[in-house]
Design a protein around this motif. Structure first.
Motif, PDB file in Angstrom:
ATOM      1  N   GLU A  36       0.828  -1.207   0.000  1.00  0.00           N
ATOM      2  CA  GLU A  36       0.000   0.000   0.000  1.00  0.00           C
ATOM      3  C   GLU A  36       0.862   1.257   0.000  1.00  0.00           C
ATOM      4  OE1 GLU A  36      -3.350  -0.163   2.605  1.00  0.00           O
ATOM      5  OE2 GLU A  36      -3.604   2.025   2.536  1.00  0.00           O
ATOM      6  N   GLN A  37       1.932   1.206   0.793  1.00  0.00           N
ATOM      7  CA  GLN A  37       2.808   2.373   0.851  1.00  0.00           C
ATOM      8  C   GLN A  37       3.519   2.578  -0.483  1.00  0.00           C
ATOM      9  OE1 GLN A  37       6.599   3.294   3.383  1.00  0.00           O
ATOM     10  NE2 GLN A  37       4.847   3.629   4.724  1.00  0.00           N
ATOM     11  N   THR A  38       3.832   1.486  -1.158  1.00  0.00           N
ATOM     12  CA  THR A  38       4.474   1.589  -2.469  1.00  0.00           C
ATOM     13  C   THR A  38       3.569   2.353  -3.433  1.00  0.00           C
ATOM     14  OG1 THR A  38       5.623  -0.516  -2.145  1.00  0.00           O
ATOM     15  CG2 THR A  38       5.426   0.268  -4.406  1.00  0.00           C
ATOM     16  N   THR A  39       2.290   1.994  -3.449  1.00  0.00           N
ATOM     17  CA  THR A  39       1.341   2.676  -4.335  1.00  0.00           C
ATOM     18  C   THR A  39       1.231   4.150  -3.971  1.00  0.00           C
ATOM     19  OG1 THR A  39       0.062   0.634  -4.480  1.00  0.00           O
ATOM     20  CG2 THR A  39      -1.016   2.659  -5.224  1.00  0.00           C
ATOM     21  N   LEU A  40       1.164   4.421  -2.676  1.00  0.00           N
ATOM     22  CA  LEU A  40       1.007   5.818  -2.241  1.00  0.00           C
ATOM     23  C   LEU A  40       2.229   6.643  -2.602  1.00  0.00           C
ATOM     24  CD1 LEU A  40      -0.529   5.096   1.274  1.00  0.00           C
ATOM     25  CD2 LEU A  40      -1.683   6.312  -0.581  1.00  0.00           C
ATOM     26  N   TYR A  41       3.418   6.057  -2.362  1.00  0.00           N
ATOM     27  CA  TYR A  41       4.661   6.814  -2.531  1.00  0.00           C
ATOM     28  C   TYR A  41       5.030   6.983  -4.000  1.00  0.00           C
ATOM     29  CZ  TYR A  41       9.538   8.227  -1.724  1.00  0.00           C
ATOM     30  OH  TYR A  41      10.742   8.910  -1.707  1.00  0.00           O
ATOM     31  N   HIS A  42       4.882   5.888  -4.757  1.00  0.00           N
ATOM     32  CA  HIS A  42       5.363   5.913  -6.143  1.00  0.00           C
ATOM     33  C   HIS A  42       4.317   6.374  -7.143  1.00  0.00           C
ATOM     34  CE1 HIS A  42       9.291   4.304  -5.389  1.00  0.00           C
ATOM     35  NE2 HIS A  42       8.831   3.231  -4.799  1.00  0.00           N
ATOM     36  N   THR A  43       3.029   6.232  -6.789  1.00  0.00           N
ATOM     37  CA  THR A  43       1.998   6.560  -7.771  1.00  0.00           C
ATOM     38  C   THR A  43       1.125   7.730  -7.311  1.00  0.00           C
ATOM     39  OG1 THR A  43       1.915   4.208  -8.366  1.00  0.00           O
ATOM     40  CG2 THR A  43       0.127   5.609  -9.164  1.00  0.00           C
ATOM     41  N   LEU A 389      14.958  -0.574 -16.338  1.00  0.00           N
ATOM     42  CA  LEU A 389      15.456   0.682 -15.789  1.00  0.00           C
ATOM     43  C   LEU A 389      14.650   1.876 -16.296  1.00  0.00           C
ATOM     44  CD1 LEU A 389      19.350   0.412 -15.666  1.00  0.00           C
ATOM     45  CD2 LEU A 389      17.689   0.138 -13.846  1.00  0.00           C
ATOM     46  N   ARG A 390      14.121   1.755 -17.510  1.00  0.00           N
ATOM     47  CA  ARG A 390      13.371   2.886 -18.058  1.00  0.00           C
ATOM     48  C   ARG A 390      12.045   3.080 -17.316  1.00  0.00           C
ATOM     49  NH1 ARG A 390      16.831   3.835 -22.124  1.00  0.00           N
ATOM     50  NH2 ARG A 390      17.566   2.013 -23.250  1.00  0.00           N
ATOM     51  N   ARG A 391      11.581   2.008 -16.655  1.00  0.00           N
ATOM     52  CA  ARG A 391      10.301   2.119 -15.924  1.00  0.00           C
ATOM     53  C   ARG A 391      10.532   2.685 -14.531  1.00  0.00           C
ATOM     54  NH1 ARG A 391       9.391  -2.923 -18.574  1.00  0.00           N
ATOM     55  NH2 ARG A 391      10.206  -4.108 -16.818  1.00  0.00           N
ATOM     56  N   ASP A 392      11.765   2.769 -14.124  1.00  0.00           N
ATOM     57  CA  ASP A 392      12.089   3.228 -12.762  1.00  0.00           C
ATOM     58  C   ASP A 392      11.834   4.732 -12.643  1.00  0.00           C
ATOM     59  OD1 ASP A 392      14.041   4.209 -10.558  1.00  0.00           O
ATOM     60  OD2 ASP A 392      14.149   2.027 -10.373  1.00  0.00           O
ATOM     61  N   PRO A 393      11.356   5.185 -11.476  1.00  0.00           N
ATOM     62  CA  PRO A 393      11.109   6.634 -11.308  1.00  0.00           C
ATOM     63  C   PRO A 393      12.357   7.492 -11.514  1.00  0.00           C
ATOM     64  CG  PRO A 393      10.142   5.394  -9.488  1.00  0.00           C
ATOM     65  CD  PRO A 393      10.915   4.411 -10.304  1.00  0.00           C
ATOM     66  N   HIS A 394      13.546   6.935 -11.305  1.00  0.00           N
ATOM     67  CA  HIS A 394      14.770   7.735 -11.433  1.00  0.00           C
ATOM     68  C   HIS A 394      15.427   7.537 -12.800  1.00  0.00           C
ATOM     69  CE1 HIS A 394      14.873   8.586  -7.062  1.00  0.00           C
ATOM     70  NE2 HIS A 394      14.337   7.401  -6.958  1.00  0.00           N
ATOM     71  N   SER A 395      14.680   7.041 -13.765  1.00  0.00           N
ATOM     72  CA  SER A 395      15.290   6.614 -15.031  1.00  0.00           C
ATOM     73  C   SER A 395      15.983   7.752 -15.763  1.00  0.00           C
ATOM     74  CB  SER A 395      14.238   5.986 -15.940  1.00  0.00           C
ATOM     75  OG  SER A 395      13.217   6.937 -16.184  1.00  0.00           O
ATOM     76  N   ASP A 396      15.548   8.988 -15.544  1.00  0.00           N
ATOM     77  CA  ASP A 396      16.153  10.100 -16.276  1.00  0.00           C
ATOM     78  C   ASP A 396      17.611  10.305 -15.898  1.00  0.00           C
ATOM     79  OD1 ASP A 396      15.219  12.892 -14.165  1.00  0.00           O
ATOM     80  OD2 ASP A 396      15.182  10.747 -13.738  1.00  0.00           O
ATOM     81  N   GLN A 397      18.000   9.820 -14.724  1.00  0.00           N
ATOM     82  CA  GLN A 397      19.394   9.994 -14.298  1.00  0.00           C
ATOM     83  C   GLN A 397      20.276   8.812 -14.691  1.00  0.00           C
ATOM     84  OE1 GLN A 397      19.166  10.534 -10.065  1.00  0.00           O
ATOM     85  NE2 GLN A 397      17.453  11.942 -10.297  1.00  0.00           N
ATOM     86  N   TYR A 398      19.655   7.675 -14.980  1.00  0.00           N
ATOM     87  CA  TYR A 398      20.452   6.474 -15.183  1.00  0.00           C
ATOM     88  C   TYR A 398      21.336   6.554 -16.434  1.00  0.00           C
ATOM     89  CZ  TYR A 398      17.528   4.288 -11.600  1.00  0.00           C
ATOM     90  OH  TYR A 398      16.878   3.988 -10.434  1.00  0.00           O
ATOM     91  N   GLY A 399      20.805   7.193 -17.475  1.00  0.00           N
ATOM     92  CA  GLY A 399      21.588   7.291 -18.709  1.00  0.00           C
ATOM     93  C   GLY A 399      22.896   8.019 -18.480  1.00  0.00           C
ATOM     94  N   ARG A 400      22.813   9.140 -17.773  1.00  0.00           N
ATOM     95  CA  ARG A 400      24.005   9.945 -17.499  1.00  0.00           C
ATOM     96  C   ARG A 400      24.987   9.165 -16.619  1.00  0.00           C
ATOM     97  NH1 ARG A 400      21.256  14.224 -16.003  1.00  0.00           N
ATOM     98  NH2 ARG A 400      21.658  14.049 -13.780  1.00  0.00           N
ATOM     99  N   GLN A 401      24.436   8.463 -15.615  1.00  0.00           N
ATOM    100  CA  GLN A 401      25.304   7.703 -14.721  1.00  0.00           C
ATOM    101  C   GLN A 401      25.995   6.575 -15.480  1.00  0.00           C
ATOM    102  OE1 GLN A 401      22.150   7.031 -11.870  1.00  0.00           O
ATOM    103  NE2 GLN A 401      23.277   8.105 -10.277  1.00  0.00           N
ATOM    104  N   TYR A 402      25.263   5.959 -16.379  1.00  0.00           N
ATOM    105  CA  TYR A 402      25.831   4.884 -17.188  1.00  0.00           C
ATOM    106  C   TYR A 402      26.992   5.408 -18.038  1.00  0.00           C
ATOM    107  CZ  TYR A 402      25.864   0.897 -20.463  1.00  0.00           C
ATOM    108  OH  TYR A 402      26.221  -0.186 -21.232  1.00  0.00           O
ATOM    109  N   ASP A 403      26.808   6.586 -18.612  1.00  0.00           N
ATOM    110  CA  ASP A 403      27.877   7.187 -19.423  1.00  0.00           C
ATOM    111  C   ASP A 403      29.124   7.422 -18.586  1.00  0.00           C
ATOM    112  OD1 ASP A 403      25.596   9.312 -21.331  1.00  0.00           O
ATOM    113  OD2 ASP A 403      26.173   7.205 -21.568  1.00  0.00           O
TER     114      ASP A 403
END
Lengths: 574, 251
Positions: A36-43, A389-403
């Motif tokens: 329940e907390q996952t739904t509340l926090y992430h969605t 990883l693209r579905r993850d809420p932080h996905s916008d940062q992962y590309g840069r970190q990967y580089d």
């Protein structure tokens, strides 16, 4: 005439918002339901934010307090959550940054006061019944990580802001002092305009000077260390002097504390370890960065057992949720080792690997750096391919970190070639992206520094500047002696003008001086690979050096190729 | 103020991470570590009461970084000297990432940094010349000068250099060894080896114009031979087979 009754504070709140607050409070303080907390926090939270508060702050804690029974601890968590959102949508002013410190200080004081009093009670032998009114705290692992990650992020931003503001003010002040001195007069009479920093900068400096304790590095470190102690137990060296120092009794005591105070503290303890590692890396203390990860890699540490829903079976800890298992090893029922637990939160996993690798690199432990980066790069590569990883809420940062990770692997693969540590798929991508740069290095041009500048973290300087140098009124000198004194003072001040990049430059300088040595060894290594044995004179000729110089290079090669390396099964920090 | 014991320092480090009130105690311990190089304790063979503690020195260096008004450059120089003597460990490298550039560029830290660079690049004879400059450096404190001049400091670095030579050479020209260790002649080298427990484990014997090192994995030619060359007959057989297969497919 009826008395005017003020409307309740939450009268204007949308219904979904009230429900969200109520439910979030319930999951964190009563039911401890992860799904329940996952739904509340992430969605629910992002949905409500984009619908009602896309560019504005969420309602104040006072407005929502009736939805959570005025629970001060929950309201502090709510304040942090909503302030974090505001930080992402607006450019914080100096006062916003100070306010951010107040938010974290209030929250952490409450959290630590609670858990430390529970720990004191456990140590004194008090029973769980003594704390019946305490519901315990449950926070999702992601939520726990986000709190501490943002804490260090805001501290980093504050240090950069403070350093840059002071440096800009200092440059303006001292350059105007220099020109006054060159004119040969004191401050008042001579020619040349006297520049002062802009009003905006001066105001920022005044606010910073009035709040010197805000984001003080000793306080920041103290909070993180206390979370680690509360959630993971005291380090062995500190407990060695106490009577009940055995690991088993320490683990039992920790389990009892977590069972009473709530699983959130175990989560916070482990992620504080990751946050501390990151902070120490940003400060340039690479040894401390690796040591901070001790609790994460402690194979004797209690496992983390996810909460059990109400009525979902026997609860081994006696509470409403799960808790901490006693004893090491991988258990059943989803119990996780501390490392597996940290790795279950992707941003935490990436942060841990990245900062540990930087620390290894700077301490010349190239194989360990390569191994750590290779593992995380493989994980990320697969995550991108499967879309996870693209579905993850932080996905916008992962590309840069990967580089950045790939750039570090390019450096390491060039300096310390290894054929058995990194997957071929990852190395292929590294070669495709950075072959040009590496060829430049092979031909004798500088290239490591560019890669490092791209890949390294934003190092910070944490010391509080001497604001009085800028804010104190200028001394108005008169005549020759005063002018000369002003010139001398300005010369000394010129020598000490901060650039705002001092911390950054220091680390880059250390890196490049090491790489200069490594570059001289590269050519030698390539010839040595071709021969099983070769005459020293011949090898010297190939390298265009005299025999005596080659002997020194050979000794250096022997010295540099010997490095400390982690053994399997041993903590990352050793 | 009484010098804190090693156990006191361990407790300080365990309790507090960035407490400026611990600066005085940590500085006192740095001086005690340096004192053990040339003080009365240096003459005994027992373990020093203030052994080298990298974590304590690192903690103090960080406190100087956080609280520059407390920074004592002479103490920083002592810390760097102590870490230099731990070559080939990366203690100096780790500390150099914490000491501000402007401090590293001023004497005597500048000379200490040069010494570290010279050791890292195995320019040992130049290292000894530069190291001895510390003894006459005007900016160096008396403690630093005495520590740099102490037989214990020289013995530590000499032992580390000898170990590196022993890893690299099985038999080395005596001239190379003498200049690397800053030892005058064969007789002095024999005296050093015979009088030092660590050197005895590294050097097998000093024989005229050669120094023979104890055999170790690193300085011994590997007996296993990898067959890296491929014979022409092996390639020819493969080529012939390939041509035959292609011809059959074409028909």
């Amino acid at each position: 005439m009826a008395d005017h009754v003020p409307p309740p504070d939450d009268a204007l709140l949308p219904g979904p918002l009230k429900d969200f607050i109520f439910d979030l409070h319930d999951t964190s303080r009563r039911s401890h339901l992860p799904t329940e907390q996952t739904t509340l926090y992430h969605t629910t939270f992002p949905t409500l934010t984009s619908k009602y508060f896309a560019t504005t702050p969420w309602p104040s804690p006072r407005s929502v307090s009736t939805e959570c029974g005025g629970d001060k601890l929950f309201l502090a968590l709510y304040t942090e959550l909503t302030a974090r959102h505001l930080h992402t949508v607006s450019r914080p002013s100096v006062r916003d940054r100070i306010a951010g410190w107040v938010v974290y200080r209030n929250l952490f004081d409450m959290l630590l006061e609670h858990v430390e009093s529970v720990a004191a009670g456990v140590a004194a032998g008090s029973t769980a019944q003594d704390n019946d009114d305490d519901a315990g705290l449950y926070l999702l692992p992601e939520w726990s990580f986000d709190v501490l990650h943002e804490f260090v992020y805001q501290f980093q931003g504050f240090c950069q802001f403070r350093t840059a503001t002071f440096a800009a003010a200092a440059r303006t002040s001292y350059s105007s002092s220099e020109s006054d001195g060159a004119d040969g007069g004191g401050g008042g009479g001579g020619g040349g305009s006297k520049k002062t920093p802009s009003p905006h900068v001066m105001e920022s400096l005044r606010v910073l000077s009035d709040h010197r304790d805000a984001w003080a590095v000793e306080s920041v470190l103290d909070y993180l260390h206390r979370f680690v102690r509360a959630g993971c137990g005291a380090p062995p060296s500190a407990s060695a002097t106490t009577n009940s120092a055995s690991p088993a009794s320490a683990a039992t005591r920790l389990s009892e504390v977590i069972a009473r105070a709530g699983l959130a503290y175990r989560h916070l303890g482990l992620f504080a370890s990751v946050a501390l590692s990151r902070l120490e890396c940003l400060l340039g203390d690479y040894t401390a960065s690796l040591k901070a990860l001790g609790p994460v890699f402690d194979v004797t540490a209690p496992l983390i057992v996810p909460p059990i829903p109400p009525g979902g079976g026997d609860d081994p800890t006696g509470g409403s949720g799960g808790g901490v298992g006693v004893g090491g090893g991988v258990g059943g029922s989803g119990a996780l080792t501390p490392l597996d637990f940290v790795n279950s939160v992707t941003p935490a996993r990436i942060s841990l690997s990245y900062h540990a690798s930087i620390s290894y690199l700077m301490l010349r432990r190239y194989r360990d750096a390569t191994s750590t980066l290779g593992t995380i790069a493989t994980f990320m590569q697969r995550g991108f391919k499967t879309g996870q990883l693209r579905r993850d809420p932080h996905s916008d940062q992962y590309g840069r970190q990967y580089d950045r990770i790939l750039a570090l692997l390019a450096i390491l693969g060039h300096v310390c070639p290894t054929s058995d540590i990194v997957e071929e798929g990852v190395m292929r991508v590294v070669r495709d992206r950075h072959n040009g740069q590496l060829n430049k290095i092979d031909s004798g041009e500088e290239g490591y520094e560019d890669l490092f500048l791209f890949a390294c973290p934003k190092f910070i300087s944490a010391n509080v500047p001497d604001y009085s140098r800028i804010l104190a009124p200028a001394v108005e000198g008169g005549g020759g002696a005063g002018g000369a004194a002003a010139t001398t003072t300005s010369t000394n001040a010129t020598n000490a003008i901060p650039t705002g990049q001092d911390a950054y430059r220091l680390q880059v300088r250390q890196f490049t001086s090491e790489m200069e040595i490594q570059s001289t060894l590269r050519k030698l290594r390539s010839y040595m690979k071709l021969y099983t044995s070769i005459d020293v004179a011949k090898l010297a000729a190939f390298n265009d050096v005299r025999e005596e110089e080659l002997v020194q290079i050979l000794l250096t090669c022997k010295h540099k190729t010997r490095q400390v390396q982690r053994c399997d099964g041993v903590s990352l920090s050793t | 103020m009484a010098t804190p014991s090693h156990a006191d320092i361990i407790n300080i480090l365990a309790k507090s991470s960035a407490d400026p009130t611990t600066v005085t105690q940590l500085e006192s311990y740095v001086r005690a570590q340096v004192d053990s190089l040339y003080g009365p304790a240096a003459l005994t063979t027992s373990e020093p009461s203030s052994p080298y503690n990298f974590d304590a020195n690192r903690a103090l260096t960080k406190l100087y970084q956080f609280f520059p008004h407390l920074a004592d450059e002479s103490c920083t120089a002592l810390i760097l000297l102590l870490s230099l003597l731990e070559y080939p460990s990366t203690d100096f490298t780790a500390l150099a990432c914490l000491v501000p550039e402007r401090v590293q560029e001023r004497e005597p830290c500048a000379t200490l940094s040069r010494c570290s660079d010279l050791l890292e690049q195995s320019h040992f004879s130049t290292f000894w010349v530069t190291f001895r400059e510390l003894i006459i450096n005007d900016s160096a404190s008396e403690e630093l000068k005495m520590a740099a001049a102490s037989p214990a400091a020289v013995r530590k670095v000499r032992g580390s250099i000898l170990n590196l030579l022993g890893l690299t050479y099985k038999v080395a020209p005596i001239g190379t060894v003498l200049s690397a260790l800053d030892v005058k002649d064969e007789a002095a080298l024999k005296e050093y080896v015979n009088g030092d427990d660590i050197a005895k484990k590294i050097v097998e014997n000093v024989d005229g114009d050669k120094v023979v090192f104890v055999s170790r994995e690193e300085n011994t030619k590997k007996s296993r031979v990898f067959k890296e060359a491929v014979g022409l007959d092996a390639i020819a057989a493969a080529l012939a087979k390939g041509c035959h297969t292609a011809t059959a497919a074409g028909q």
